[in-house]
Scaffold this motif. Structure first.
Motif, PDB file in Angstrom:
ATOM      1  N   GLU A   1      -9.879   2.447  12.469  1.00 36.11           N
ATOM      2  CA  GLU A   1      -9.263   3.655  12.983  1.00 36.11           C
ATOM      3  C   GLU A   1      -7.778   3.655  12.632  1.00 36.11           C
ATOM      4  O   GLU A   1      -7.171   2.601  12.449  1.00 36.11           O
ATOM      5  CB  GLU A   1      -9.438   3.733  14.501  1.00 36.11           C
ATOM      6  N   TYR A   2      -7.207   4.850  12.517  1.00 38.55           N
ATOM      7  CA  TYR A   2      -5.788   4.968  12.221  1.00 38.55           C
ATOM      8  C   TYR A   2      -5.001   4.209  13.280  1.00 38.55           C
ATOM      9  O   TYR A   2      -5.162   4.429  14.481  1.00 38.55           O
ATOM     10  CB  TYR A   2      -5.379   6.435  12.188  1.00 38.55           C
ATOM     11  N   THR A   3      -4.150   3.310  12.823  1.00 36.74           N
ATOM     12  CA  THR A   3      -3.336   2.462  13.701  1.00 36.74           C
ATOM     13  C   THR A   3      -1.904   2.551  13.192  1.00 36.74           C
ATOM     14  O   THR A   3      -1.533   1.837  12.251  1.00 36.74           O
ATOM     15  CB  THR A   3      -3.852   1.007  13.665  1.00 36.74           C
ATOM     16  N   PRO A   4      -1.073   3.442  13.773  1.00 32.36           N
ATOM     17  CA  PRO A   4       0.266   3.699  13.228  1.00 32.36           C
ATOM     18  C   PRO A   4       1.113   2.447  13.001  1.00 32.36           C
ATOM     19  O   PRO A   4       1.835   2.367  12.007  1.00 32.36           O
ATOM     20  CB  PRO A   4       0.915   4.620  14.264  1.00 32.36           C
ATOM     21  N   GLU A   5       1.011   1.465  13.878  1.00 28.25           N
ATOM     22  CA  GLU A   5       1.850   0.270  13.719  1.00 28.25           C
ATOM     23  C   GLU A   5       1.440  -0.592  12.528  1.00 28.25           C
ATOM     24  O   GLU A   5       2.190  -1.468  12.097  1.00 28.25           O
ATOM     25  CB  GLU A   5       1.884  -0.568  15.009  1.00 28.25           C
ATOM     26  N   LEU A   6       0.266  -0.348  11.952  1.00 28.80           N
ATOM     27  CA  LEU A   6      -0.192  -1.086  10.772  1.00 28.80           C
ATOM     28  C   LEU A   6      -0.091  -0.257   9.490  1.00 28.80           C
ATOM     29  O   LEU A   6      -0.333  -0.757   8.401  1.00 28.80           O
ATOM     30  CB  LEU A   6      -1.648  -1.541  10.954  1.00 28.80           C
ATOM     31  N   ASP A   7       0.267   1.023   9.633  1.00 23.71           N
ATOM     32  CA  ASP A   7       0.336   1.953   8.506  1.00 23.71           C
ATOM     33  C   ASP A   7       1.555   1.664   7.647  1.00 23.71           C
ATOM     34  O   ASP A   7       2.661   1.477   8.158  1.00 23.71           O
ATOM     35  CB  ASP A   7       0.396   3.386   9.047  1.00 23.71           C
ATOM     36  N   ARG A   8       1.362   1.608   6.319  1.00 21.28           N
ATOM     37  CA  ARG A   8       2.446   1.325   5.382  1.00 21.28           C
ATOM     38  C   ARG A   8       2.388   2.320   4.216  1.00 21.28           C
ATOM     39  O   ARG A   8       1.328   2.861   3.908  1.00 21.28           O
ATOM     40  CB  ARG A   8       2.340  -0.096   4.811  1.00 21.28           C
ATOM     41  N   ASP A   9       3.521   2.511   3.559  1.00 23.21           N
ATOM     42  CA  ASP A   9       3.628   3.447   2.440  1.00 23.21           C
ATOM     43  C   ASP A   9       4.426   2.812   1.311  1.00 23.21           C
ATOM     44  O   ASP A   9       5.324   2.002   1.561  1.00 23.21           O
ATOM     45  CB  ASP A   9       4.349   4.731   2.874  1.00 23.21           C
ATOM     46  N   LEU A  10       4.122   3.201   0.089  1.00 25.95           N
ATOM     47  CA  LEU A  10       4.896   2.831  -1.096  1.00 25.95           C
ATOM     48  C   LEU A  10       5.214   4.098  -1.869  1.00 25.95           C
ATOM     49  O   LEU A  10       4.450   5.069  -1.837  1.00 25.95           O
ATOM     50  CB  LEU A  10       4.095   1.903  -2.012  1.00 25.95           C
ATOM     51  N   ASP A  11       6.300   4.058  -2.624  1.00 29.66           N
ATOM     52  CA  ASP A  11       6.702   5.184  -3.456  1.00 29.66           C
ATOM     53  C   ASP A  11       5.711   5.360  -4.609  1.00 29.66           C
ATOM     54  O   ASP A  11       5.543   4.462  -5.430  1.00 29.66           O
ATOM     55  CB  ASP A  11       8.109   4.935  -3.998  1.00 29.66           C
ATOM     56  N   ALA A  12       5.074   6.505  -4.657  1.00 29.33           N
ATOM     57  CA  ALA A  12       4.086   6.789  -5.705  1.00 29.33           C
ATOM     58  C   ALA A  12       4.722   6.902  -7.088  1.00 29.33           C
ATOM     59  O   ALA A  12       4.024   6.829  -8.096  1.00 29.33           O
ATOM     60  CB  ALA A  12       3.333   8.077  -5.377  1.00 29.33           C
ATOM     61  N   PHE A  13       6.049   7.059  -7.144  1.00 28.20           N
ATOM     62  CA  PHE A  13       6.749   7.157  -8.424  1.00 28.20           C
ATOM     63  C   PHE A  13       7.511   5.872  -8.770  1.00 28.20           C
ATOM     64  O   PHE A  13       8.360   5.871  -9.664  1.00 28.20           O
ATOM     65  CB  PHE A  13       7.709   8.352  -8.431  1.00 28.20           C
ATOM     66  N   ASP A  14       7.204   4.782  -8.082  1.00 22.52           N
ATOM     67  CA  ASP A  14       7.863   3.501  -8.354  1.00 22.52           C
ATOM     68  C   ASP A  14       7.584   3.094  -9.801  1.00 22.52           C
ATOM     69  O   ASP A  14       6.431   2.910 -10.188  1.00 22.52           O
ATOM     70  CB  ASP A  14       7.347   2.436  -7.393  1.00 22.52           C
ATOM     71  N   PRO A  15       8.632   2.943 -10.636  1.00 25.51           N
ATOM     72  CA  PRO A  15       8.406   2.575 -12.041  1.00 25.51           C
ATOM     73  C   PRO A  15       7.792   1.185 -12.207  1.00 25.51           C
ATOM     74  O   PRO A  15       7.155   0.918 -13.221  1.00 25.51           O
ATOM     75  CB  PRO A  15       9.804   2.645 -12.668  1.00 25.51           C
ATOM     76  N   GLU A  16       7.957   0.318 -11.207  1.00 27.59           N
ATOM     77  CA  GLU A  16       7.346  -1.012 -11.293  1.00 27.59           C
ATOM     78  C   GLU A  16       5.821  -0.904 -11.275  1.00 27.59           C
ATOM     79  O   GLU A  16       5.129  -1.682 -11.923  1.00 27.59           O
ATOM     80  CB  GLU A  16       7.832  -1.895 -10.138  1.00 27.59           C
TER      81      GLU A  16
END
Length: 188
Positions: free
Chosen positions: A137-152
């Motif tokens: 289930e969606y658990t905000p404290e475990l939710d993470r994001d990365l930049d979809a345009f990260d050149p790496e």
């Protein structure tokens, strides 16, 4: 159902057999026995989500802190998306690499991504709709994001929609402010 492993361990593409007649079409978009045989374990279903997007909407890269992680089984019921899976498992030989699958309302493919993998989708036409089954289930404290345009990471995002018109990328403020791979994983 045809099953194809993606370039990242723990991710598969499922293409259902479709049956049509003058009434319409029928297909099985998820079948536990075939899923279990391909993946080697059942999908524990704890939440199901639906997302409707205009052309150019880019959601992600999203992932859940692992452990516990969140596995997803994703399909498109209307329109088209480029579905992108990114390996975010430190120590994995493919860490930081990505693979993609076109999910649309023609071939009716689905993508499964194991926990530890990141996920992003780009809508290729207005009204595109995805449905996905989640192992957590969606658990905000475990939710993470990365930049979809990260050149790496270097995702090769299409710039033209399914109708041939240029796409204008639209992201949430949270997705636009997300860190790159190096910054996010230096914190762990």
């Amino acid at each position: 159902m045809q099953v194809r492993p993606l370039a990242l361990a723990g991710a598969w593409e499922f293409t259902p057999q479709q049956f049509g007649d003058d009434r319409g079409r029928f297909f099985e978009w998820f079948k536990a026995s075939e899923f279990d045989a391909a993946v080697g374990a059942p999908l524990e279903l704890l939440q199901a989500n639906c997302s409707v997007s205009a052309a150019g909407v880019l959601r992600g890269i999203h992932y859940t802190e692992d452990p516990p992680g969140q596995a997803k089984y994703v399909t498109c019921v209307r329109g088209a998306f480029l579905d992108v899976v990114v390996d975010l498992r430190p120590g994995s030989p493919t860490f930081g690499r990505w693979d993609s699958v076109l999910l649309d309302d023609v071939d009716r493919r689905a993508v499964y991504l194991s926990s530890g993998l990141g996920h992003a989708v780009l809508s290729l036409e207005d009204g595109s709709t995805i449905m996905y089954l989640c192992s957590l289930e969606y658990t905000p404290e475990l939710d993470r994001d990365l930049d979809a345009f990260d050149p790496e990471i270097g995702i090769d995002w299409p710039t033209v929609g399914r109708d041939g018109r240029p796409l204008e990328f639209l992201r949430s403020a949270k997705d636009a402010a997300a860190p790159g791979l190096a910054e996010a994983f230096a914190l762990h």
